[in-house]
Design an enzyme around this catalytic site. Structure first.
Site: not given
Length: 198
Positions: A82, A176, A178
């Site tokens: 990002c 993202h 994660e």
């Protein structure tokens, strides 16, 4: 070098903790990086999501911008998600005043291209080089890549826009990974770090 690489997460702003968890799950020794001497001790670096303008300003404030540029230019494996993708771009279409990038990937990016915070969404993305089906991506005020140069490889597109790119030891995604519990993007990056360390 042991087979367990040390991967830093640039801990100036953004979702640092989630990346540390994902990297540990992908068999790396994960540690936060805030100072040049900590940067000197890692085999690879993740630049997390957050606010690209803020990260750029804080990197300058903490004396990190030049050491980061030097190590990325020297081939340090780096993964930007990002805002991190924006930081790795050679050019931003609509930079804020004073916003700098590290460069490293021959690409032009558009900030907040997928819309504002309230237009955030999740989507399944097929990423070249990642086994086991699509990756679950979270898009939060996400940028997209308008175009890439000859040396950059497009790994994924979503809705007609480039959302994952690799060039040499640099990897970048608009989304993202994660935040999903799917650690395959981090595993791909840790493999890149291992290959360089070997």
């Amino acid at each position: 070098m042991s087979s367990t690489p040390v991967v830093g997460v640039l801990a100036l702003q953004g979702d640092v903790r989630e990346h540390l968890i994902a990297l540990a799950a992908a068999d790396a020794v994960a540690r936060p990086v805030r100072r040049p001497e900590e940067l000197a001790e890692v085999d690879g670096l993740v630049i997390p999501g957050g606010e690209s303008t803020t990260i750029s300003k804080l990197a300058n404030l903490f004396g990190m911008m030049e050491p980061l540029r030097e190590r990325v230019t020297a081939g340090l494996p780096v993964y930007g998600t990002c805002a991190g993708l924006i930081m790795l771009a050679d050019k931003i279409l609509d930079p804020r005043s004073g916003q700098e990038t590290l460069g490293g990937i021959d690409m032009i990016v558009r900030r907040n291209a997928f819309g504002r915070q309230n237009e955030s969404f999740e989507a399944r993305v097929d990423v070249k080089g990642v086994e086991g089906g699509p990756v679950e991506g979270v898009f939060i005020r996400a940028p997209w890549v308008e175009s890439v140069g000859a040396s950059a490889e497009v790994l994924a597109e979503y809705d007609g826009h480039i959302v994952a790119v690799r060039q040499g030891n640099a990897l970048a995604t608009s989304f993202h990974p994660e935040l999903t519990g799917d650690h395959r993007m981090h595993a791909l990056f840790v493999e890149m770090v291992r290959a360089v360390a070997a």
